[in-house]
Scaffold this motif. Structure first.
Motif, PDB file in Angstrom:
ATOM      1  N   ARG A   5      42.139  11.513  13.507  1.00 19.27           N
ATOM      2  CA  ARG A   5      41.237  12.560  13.991  1.00 19.27           C
ATOM      3  C   ARG A   5      41.285  12.697  15.504  1.00 19.27           C
ATOM      4  O   ARG A   5      41.264  13.796  16.038  1.00 19.27           O
ATOM      5  CB  ARG A   5      39.790  12.227  13.609  1.00 19.27           C
ATOM      6  CG  ARG A   5      39.390  12.708  12.288  1.00 19.27           C
ATOM      7  CD  ARG A   5      37.901  12.528  12.151  1.00 19.27           C
ATOM      8  NE  ARG A   5      37.599  12.254  10.768  1.00 19.27           N
ATOM      9  CZ  ARG A   5      36.645  11.463  10.346  1.00 19.27           C
ATOM     10  NH1 ARG A   5      35.858  10.860  11.195  1.00 19.27           N
ATOM     11  NH2 ARG A   5      36.442  11.289   9.075  1.00 19.27           N
ATOM     12  N   THR A   6      41.312  11.565  16.185  1.00 18.95           N
ATOM     13  CA  THR A   6      41.322  11.573  17.646  1.00 18.95           C
ATOM     14  C   THR A   6      42.587  12.225  18.173  1.00 18.95           C
ATOM     15  O   THR A   6      42.532  13.066  19.066  1.00 18.95           O
ATOM     16  CB  THR A   6      41.184  10.143  18.202  1.00 18.95           C
ATOM     17  OG1 THR A   6      39.978   9.579  17.694  1.00 18.95           O
ATOM     18  CG2 THR A   6      41.153  10.139  19.706  1.00 18.95           C
ATOM     19  N   LEU A  56      42.858  20.071  22.170  1.00 17.07           N
ATOM     20  CA  LEU A  56      42.315  20.253  23.518  1.00 17.07           C
ATOM     21  C   LEU A  56      43.427  20.345  24.562  1.00 17.07           C
ATOM     22  O   LEU A  56      43.255  20.989  25.597  1.00 17.07           O
ATOM     23  CB  LEU A  56      41.354  19.112  23.862  1.00 17.07           C
ATOM     24  CG  LEU A  56      40.029  19.150  23.114  1.00 17.07           C
ATOM     25  CD1 LEU A  56      39.248  17.870  23.350  1.00 17.07           C
ATOM     26  CD2 LEU A  56      39.206  20.359  23.515  1.00 17.07           C
ATOM     27  N   ARG A  57      44.571  19.742  24.289  1.00 16.65           N
ATOM     28  CA  ARG A  57      45.707  19.845  25.205  1.00 16.65           C
ATOM     29  C   ARG A  57      46.212  21.279  25.259  1.00 16.65           C
ATOM     30  O   ARG A  57      46.562  21.793  26.324  1.00 16.65           O
ATOM     31  CB  ARG A  57      46.839  18.904  24.755  1.00 16.65           C
ATOM     32  CG  ARG A  57      48.038  18.921  25.677  1.00 16.65           C
ATOM     33  CD  ARG A  57      49.144  18.012  25.159  1.00 16.65           C
ATOM     34  NE  ARG A  57      49.564  18.309  23.802  1.00 16.65           N
ATOM     35  CZ  ARG A  57      50.434  19.260  23.465  1.00 16.65           C
ATOM     36  NH1 ARG A  57      50.958  20.025  24.384  1.00 16.65           N
ATOM     37  NH2 ARG A  57      50.775  19.443  22.212  1.00 16.65           N
ATOM     38  N   VAL A  58      46.213  21.944  24.136  1.00 11.18           N
ATOM     39  CA  VAL A  58      46.665  23.336  24.071  1.00 11.18           C
ATOM     40  C   VAL A  58      45.723  24.248  24.842  1.00 11.18           C
ATOM     41  O   VAL A  58      46.155  25.166  25.535  1.00 11.18           O
ATOM     42  CB  VAL A  58      46.773  23.791  22.598  1.00 11.18           C
ATOM     43  CG1 VAL A  58      47.037  25.278  22.501  1.00 11.18           C
ATOM     44  CG2 VAL A  58      47.871  23.009  21.891  1.00 11.18           C
ATOM     45  N   ASN A  59      44.420  23.989  24.731  1.00 13.15           N
ATOM     46  CA  ASN A  59      43.420  24.811  25.412  1.00 13.15           C
ATOM     47  C   ASN A  59      42.385  23.880  26.045  1.00 13.15           C
ATOM     48  O   ASN A  59      41.318  23.647  25.473  1.00 13.15           O
ATOM     49  CB  ASN A  59      42.759  25.775  24.427  1.00 13.15           C
ATOM     50  CG  ASN A  59      41.864  26.769  25.122  1.00 13.15           C
ATOM     51  OD1 ASN A  59      41.737  26.758  26.349  1.00 13.15           O
ATOM     52  ND2 ASN A  59      41.233  27.628  24.353  1.00 13.15           N
ATOM     53  N   ARG A  83      32.473  18.763  12.922  1.00  9.31           N
ATOM     54  CA  ARG A  83      31.601  17.657  12.511  1.00  9.31           C
ATOM     55  C   ARG A  83      32.319  16.322  12.640  1.00  9.31           C
ATOM     56  O   ARG A  83      31.753  15.342  13.110  1.00  9.31           O
ATOM     57  CB  ARG A  83      31.161  17.856  11.058  1.00  9.31           C
ATOM     58  CG  ARG A  83      29.790  18.402  10.941  1.00  9.31           C
ATOM     59  CD  ARG A  83      29.293  18.507   9.516  1.00  9.31           C
ATOM     60  NE  ARG A  83      29.483  17.289   8.755  1.00  9.31           N
ATOM     61  CZ  ARG A  83      29.750  17.241   7.466  1.00  9.31           C
ATOM     62  NH1 ARG A  83      29.857  18.358   6.783  1.00  9.31           N
ATOM     63  NH2 ARG A  83      29.892  16.111   6.845  1.00  9.31           N
ATOM     64  N   ALA A  84      33.570  16.267  12.216  1.00 10.09           N
ATOM     65  CA  ALA A  84      34.341  15.031  12.301  1.00 10.09           C
ATOM     66  C   ALA A  84      34.533  14.606  13.757  1.00 10.09           C
ATOM     67  O   ALA A  84      34.462  13.422  14.078  1.00 10.09           O
ATOM     68  CB  ALA A  84      35.692  15.214  11.617  1.00 10.09           C
ATOM     69  N   ALA A  85      34.762  15.574  14.634  1.00  8.35           N
ATOM     70  CA  ALA A  85      34.950  15.255  16.053  1.00  8.35           C
ATOM     71  C   ALA A  85      33.672  14.663  16.641  1.00  8.35           C
ATOM     72  O   ALA A  85      33.715  13.668  17.358  1.00  8.35           O
ATOM     73  CB  ALA A  85      35.347  16.511  16.820  1.00  8.35           C
ATOM     74  N   TYR A  86      32.530  15.257  16.325  1.00  6.97           N
ATOM     75  CA  TYR A  86      31.271  14.737  16.843  1.00  6.97           C
ATOM     76  C   TYR A  86      30.898  13.409  16.184  1.00  6.97           C
ATOM     77  O   TYR A  86      30.310  12.550  16.823  1.00  6.97           O
ATOM     78  CB  TYR A  86      30.147  15.752  16.676  1.00  6.97           C
ATOM     79  CG  TYR A  86      30.186  16.846  17.717  1.00  6.97           C
ATOM     80  CD1 TYR A  86      29.979  16.546  19.051  1.00  6.97           C
ATOM     81  CD2 TYR A  86      30.430  18.163  17.377  1.00  6.97           C
ATOM     82  CE1 TYR A  86      30.017  17.532  20.028  1.00  6.97           C
ATOM     83  CE2 TYR A  86      30.466  19.163  18.334  1.00  6.97           C
ATOM     84  CZ  TYR A  86      30.259  18.843  19.656  1.00  6.97           C
ATOM     85  OH  TYR A  86      30.294  19.815  20.616  1.00  6.97           O
ATOM     86  N   ARG A 104      32.864  10.582  17.930  1.00  8.38           N
ATOM     87  CA  ARG A 104      32.827  10.473  19.388  1.00  8.38           C
ATOM     88  C   ARG A 104      32.237   9.170  19.883  1.00  8.38           C
ATOM     89  O   ARG A 104      32.698   8.621  20.862  1.00  8.38           O
ATOM     90  CB  ARG A 104      32.119  11.654  20.015  1.00  8.38           C
ATOM     91  CG  ARG A 104      30.646  11.622  19.835  1.00  8.38           C
ATOM     92  CD  ARG A 104      29.973  12.829  20.360  1.00  8.38           C
ATOM     93  NE  ARG A 104      28.630  12.798  19.806  1.00  8.38           N
ATOM     94  CZ  ARG A 104      27.623  13.396  20.314  1.00  8.38           C
ATOM     95  NH1 ARG A 104      27.780  14.113  21.383  1.00  8.38           N
ATOM     96  NH2 ARG A 104      26.455  13.309  19.757  1.00  8.38           N
ATOM     97  N   HIS A 105      31.207   8.643  19.213  1.00 13.93           N
ATOM     98  CA  HIS A 105      30.632   7.386  19.694  1.00 13.93           C
ATOM     99  C   HIS A 105      31.618   6.243  19.527  1.00 13.93           C
ATOM    100  O   HIS A 105      31.696   5.354  20.358  1.00 13.93           O
ATOM    101  CB  HIS A 105      29.301   7.082  19.003  1.00 13.93           C
ATOM    102  CG  HIS A 105      29.425   6.739  17.563  1.00 13.93           C
ATOM    103  ND1 HIS A 105      29.574   7.695  16.600  1.00 13.93           N
ATOM    104  CD2 HIS A 105      29.440   5.544  16.935  1.00 13.93           C
ATOM    105  CE1 HIS A 105      29.671   7.102  15.424  1.00 13.93           C
ATOM    106  NE2 HIS A 105      29.590   5.801  15.596  1.00 13.93           N
ATOM    107  N   GLN A 106      32.417   6.260  18.482  1.00 11.48           N
ATOM    108  CA  GLN A 106      33.437   5.227  18.300  1.00 11.48           C
ATOM    109  C   GLN A 106      34.533   5.383  19.342  1.00 11.48           C
ATOM    110  O   GLN A 106      35.040   4.401  19.870  1.00 11.48           O
ATOM    111  CB  GLN A 106      34.030   5.310  16.892  1.00 11.48           C
ATOM    112  CG  GLN A 106      33.014   4.966  15.830  1.00 11.48           C
ATOM    113  CD  GLN A 106      33.533   5.242  14.439  1.00 11.48           C
ATOM    114  OE1 GLN A 106      34.569   5.882  14.275  1.00 11.48           O
ATOM    115  NE2 GLN A 106      32.823   4.777  13.440  1.00 11.48           N
TER     116      GLN A 106
END
Length: 55
Positions: free
Chosen positions: A11-12, A19-22, A38-41, A44-46
């Motif tokens: 996922r990361t 995010l590299r693309v934009n 949802r998966a990104a958020y 994020r803490h991990q």
């Protein structure tokens, strides 16, 4: 590496590639779909603790 760690890593990498693309996109804009956002958020803490951990 556990299965959860493998999913988080995948996922990361996926999020970073988007995010590299934009680089100016917000996370929801970069993800495009609600499930990916949802998966990104959720991960994020991990991710933050992984970055802060000593090497």
């Amino acid at each position: 590496m556990t299965r959860a760690d493998q999913r988080l890593s995948k996922r990361t990498v996926s999020l970073v590639e988007r995010l590299r693309v934009n680089p100016l996109a917000s996370i929801p804009q970069a993800c495009g779909r609600w499930a990916q956002t949802r998966a990104a958020y959720a991960g994020r803490h991990q991710l933050v603790w992984g970055i802060r951990a000593p090497h």
